[in-house]
Scaffold this motif. Sequence first.
Motif, PDB file in Angstrom:
ATOM      1  N   LEU A 243       5.757   9.270   6.814  1.00  0.00           N
ATOM      2  CA  LEU A 243       5.390   7.892   6.539  1.00  0.00           C
ATOM      3  C   LEU A 243       3.878   7.726   6.652  1.00  0.00           C
ATOM      4  O   LEU A 243       3.239   8.337   7.519  1.00  0.00           O
ATOM      5  N   GLU A 247       3.500   2.274   6.166  1.00  0.00           N
ATOM      6  CA  GLU A 247       4.958   2.400   6.223  1.00  0.00           C
ATOM      7  C   GLU A 247       5.426   2.484   7.671  1.00  0.00           C
ATOM      8  O   GLU A 247       6.448   1.928   8.040  1.00  0.00           O
ATOM      9  N   TRP A 251       7.902   0.066   9.585  1.00  0.00           N
ATOM     10  CA  TRP A 251       9.071   0.632  10.272  1.00  0.00           C
ATOM     11  C   TRP A 251       9.153   0.123  11.693  1.00  0.00           C
ATOM     12  O   TRP A 251      10.214  -0.239  12.195  1.00  0.00           O
TER      13      TRP A 251
END
Lengths: 698, 573
Positions: A243, A247, A251
């Motif tokens: 990631l 991202e 998350w």
Amino acid sequence: FKSTKERKPKKKQNVSADGENQEEKVTSGSDSGLRVSSQVDEYEQDTSDEEDIRNTVGNIPMEWYKDYPHIGYDLDGKKIFKPIRNKDELDEFLDKMENPDYWRTIHDKMTGTDVCLSDEQVDLVHRLQQGKFGDVNFNEYEPAIDFFSNEVMIHPVTNRPADKRSFIPSLIEKEKVGKLVHAIKMGWIKPRRPKETAPQYYDLWAKEDPNAILGRHKMHIPAPKMRLPGHEESYNPPPEYLLTDEERQVWEQQDPDERKLSFLPQKYLSLRAVPAFSRFIQERFERCLDLYLCPRQRKMRVNVNPEDLIPKLPRPRDLQPFPTLQSLVYHGHSSLIRSISISPSGQWLVSGSDDCTVRFWEVCTTRCLKTMEVGGPVKSVAWNPAPSISLVAVSYGENVILVNPGLGDRLICSATDQLISSYEEPEEVKDQQVQWAVPEGKAQEQGQRLILTHPKAVKQVSWHGRGDYLACVMPDDGSSLQVVIHQVSRRRTQNPFHRNKGAVQCVSFHPSRPYFLVATQRYVRVYNLIKQELTKKLMANCKWISSMAVHPGGDNVICGSYDCRLAWFDLDLSTKPYKVLRHHKKALRGVAYHKHYPLFASGSDDGTVIVCHGMVYNVTACFCFSSLALSHISFYSVREWCVSIFSPQLFGLIDVYIANHIYSNLGCIVTITLPTLSSSQVRKASSSFALTLHCPKL
Amino acid sequence: MGGLQKKKYESGSATNYISRNKARKKLSLSLADFRRLCILKGIYPHEPKHKKKVNKGSTAQRTFYLLKDIRFLMHEPIVGKFREYKIFVRKLRKAYGKAEWGTAEKLRGNKPGYKLDHIIKERYPTFIDALRDVDDALSMCFLFSTFPRTGKCHVQTIELCRRLSVEWMNYIITLRSLRKVFLSIKGIYYQAEVLGQIITWLVPYQFAHDHPTDVDYRVMATFTELYTTLLGFINFRLYQTLNLVYPPKLDGKGEEESRAESEEDYAMDSERYMEKLSALSASLVRVVSTAEAEEAELDHFPAEGEDGEKLAERLKARQDQDRQEKLFEGLKFFLNREVPRESLAFVLRCFGAQVSWDKSLCIGSTYDVTDETITHHVVDRPSLEKQYINRYYVQPQWVYDCVNARMLLPVEDYFVGVTLPPHLSPFVEEKEGDYVPPEKLKLLALQKGERPEQEEEEEEEDNDDSEEEEDEDQSDDEDELKGMEEKQALGKASSVKVTPGEAKPVNRQRAEQEAKAEEKRLAVMMMKKRDKYLYDKIMFGKKRSVREANKMSAKRKALDEASKANKKKKLKK
């Protein structure tokens, strides 16, 4: 080191020894209780009492007598005087050096005398120090004789006769046993279970019984297996699976249940660096919970090919003709065009716009033949459908004017003028709600023949098929005067309805029968004009009807609504819509029927016009084109060979889309380029044979 | 005509379901016991179709079981055992309370227990059924066998789990049925094929667990109880099918030899056998000592309704599998002390390799580092001081990647100190349209027998060139357009004139495509509402997957370019 330690006590003893131990020795030799001697006198050996009690002071610290000349009292109560001690340190030392018995000499505090121990006494002390018995001859390991053993001896140990109880069974024991037996019988006490010897595991499925598979097993839904890991779970995944920072932030902010991945993908350079997974036990536990707590259900997975869902409809190409190509643009209005209408001959087009003008066009050449200024934004225009009359109704504000455009056949025009001017005032003038007036001067020259002034703003005008009656709509929620019907030849106005049934949106005459259709917000009411009654009430399943069109055959009605629906009624069948189409994304503004072909079109706020080919068994959308905001559309359906649709646009353009193949039949395609069109539009419209006509602004 | 009036909730779905609490009362069990019973018997809740009807008009959240299931539970003898145990506990507590030690002792001697054999037999009437469900059992046993022997659960359970997992591993080694291995960040996934069943299990890395507080170990223990029983029976049966002795025994040949002095330091007498078994370095004893040449060629018969093609396919798959089983045959491995010994020994032995390790590391090592015949030395440290010439020094990932690729991969990428290529999951089977990482493509090419490395670079260059050309084309187009617009602007000023128009080339194919697309669009518009919903849903899913795949490939491209640029920079420096 050992030896020195042994010696030390001896020295101490030596120090305490006296020089005059010679005379002391004599007394101690005869009287000392410690001495082990073989005298006969029993009491002399008896050591139970305090042995030689010459001093009667008892067991007291002798320091108390330190300052007295005596040391205590003897048995007769006489003082025992301390021996005259004149020994000093030097004497002591000399004694220690010279006296060989110095080490075995001890000072008796009770008597104040020095006592020299004999050999036996020293030996005894040694033995006691070693933890041995004092008596040398005592054998501590003598063999034990067991008198009360299992071996029966010839002579009894004791001569006592046996008890009675030794040969009578014990009652107490009997009671106890009885209780135990009873408890066992009753199951209160269980004997200890024998240890199981069977092997823990064996061949459980040695005989697989086919009857053992019950209905239960068929109904049983096995738990789905764990999801197999993908690349992102690898300890060393390809870099694109890791990631990015954004991202990762997303998350982290997500709820754990919403996360697509339950873990953060990570990359380790070597296997050695991989740590333990901290949520391992939790995940296993969650799996356990899933296994016994999750309801299981067999779900049919929809495994359809999306292509199969698309209905099999006839190809639009087979349903031609229908308009497909933009070919004409009428340019001239400077503001929004509200309404258009085509003359019954098909040669002329009239358009009314917000720029307070009405323009008359020739359809084929797009030439504007006449421009007429009126006193307000034009709401609606309608060409009289009777071919023998040349009259156009134009509504603006509260007025409706009837215009004779003076186009086309001269005879028809003059006949129309005559028809209007031949009106004779009746004897008794009725008081009417609408003022009929004949314009004069410039207006008369422009072609205006009659001016009808209404009490309220007129939204729509609609002619009867014969061309004598004209219906006007004045939408108003609270009043019963919403629709008026004018008879042009007799200049008479009547209000057909005495009661308000909701805000009227639009009205239409039935093409063949004496019906009058009135669309309110939700319903279309069909009135019989001869019987003067309500024939039908059509329920359009929509919120707000915007427009309505009646099929020239007279059996079908379509309604467009502001909630994106198009309802198609078959008057023969039901008062409910035969079909509701939701093709548009936004509110519908206008609908239109074609006179000859089974086509209908709908224009919407989403900027599209959809032309549908509607037969009773199915409806096929044929063609869809986009233009800017639409207000009103109409089919050009006069000449059989020509199918086209007019769609007025914002900013005063009227596009005409024409069926493609008609023109192909004609053998050429003409593109008329107006300066406002961009090159891309030209390209879109052009074909392999093209002729470009440059013309100046109209 | 009258008849009795029907009452609500006395027939239909309301009578088919029972709420959890009611079920519990019906069985007169405590919640914990009920939970245990459900776990052991494999009873799970059901979601009724009409919840409100079943719930007698209430909309409260309830768990429902099928009444049939609960009736089925009522006949279970274990329910009685649960009650007995409850009574036992009560009696014992009483005895302790009264300080009647004798009674307590007597009670303890008769502690009621239960066996799960009949439940296993009932839940899995055939052996294959049991095998199908063994995934979770294995994962659980492997997890429990790594627990510390303090607290949390009984030592006996841990020992049993360890024993069973070792037996399982030994079986897999003997059968050589391991198919795939995957090193994930969670642990190591193994996949084996046993009697046609694909079995996957997860083994945690050998570290101490930090025991979470939000986990109910009683539930886990109950599952383990069931799973150990199941796995024990399965192991027994599996060993029997291979003619192996159960409980497993090491091959007698090595028995005396291997009784070296070092072993005494390593394990006590009682534990030595187990330890040696778990070292996985020796083979097991068979009941019937079979000759080595048991590999008789099997005859192949086509199954019913199977044509020649399918048979050939099956044969090929079979051959592939045979080849995979002999992947490491004849190779001799030595494991350095920093690599995960058990996992590697297991995997290597599964594919026919010989494996050993340092004597001080673990019991059961068979040869020394100095052995000249060692071919591969598995090392996981940045550099190694003393290296032998005639062996490869590889990182452990090589072994796993080889297994997944079903071939011996080139060792160069896995040498000591080299940056490893990505480790891909062997479980992913990309469908059409999914994103496939380039490493996987490379691997597929390798499996087909190509050596694509140099070609690829050339291709890349070619790609660059073609892209540039395209760019040029585009710019040309734009120029033309501009010219045309200018011309038009000029034309505006002039009066009416007719010029011969230019014939525009029509791309028939494209026009056709457009027409088709338009047709489809109109047809989609005409769909029924119900179909449209489904269609939209499917199309949405498809679009999303395409979008995701595109995103991945874009990400990869950007990363590759960045790394390339870095490389160039370094070279320049």
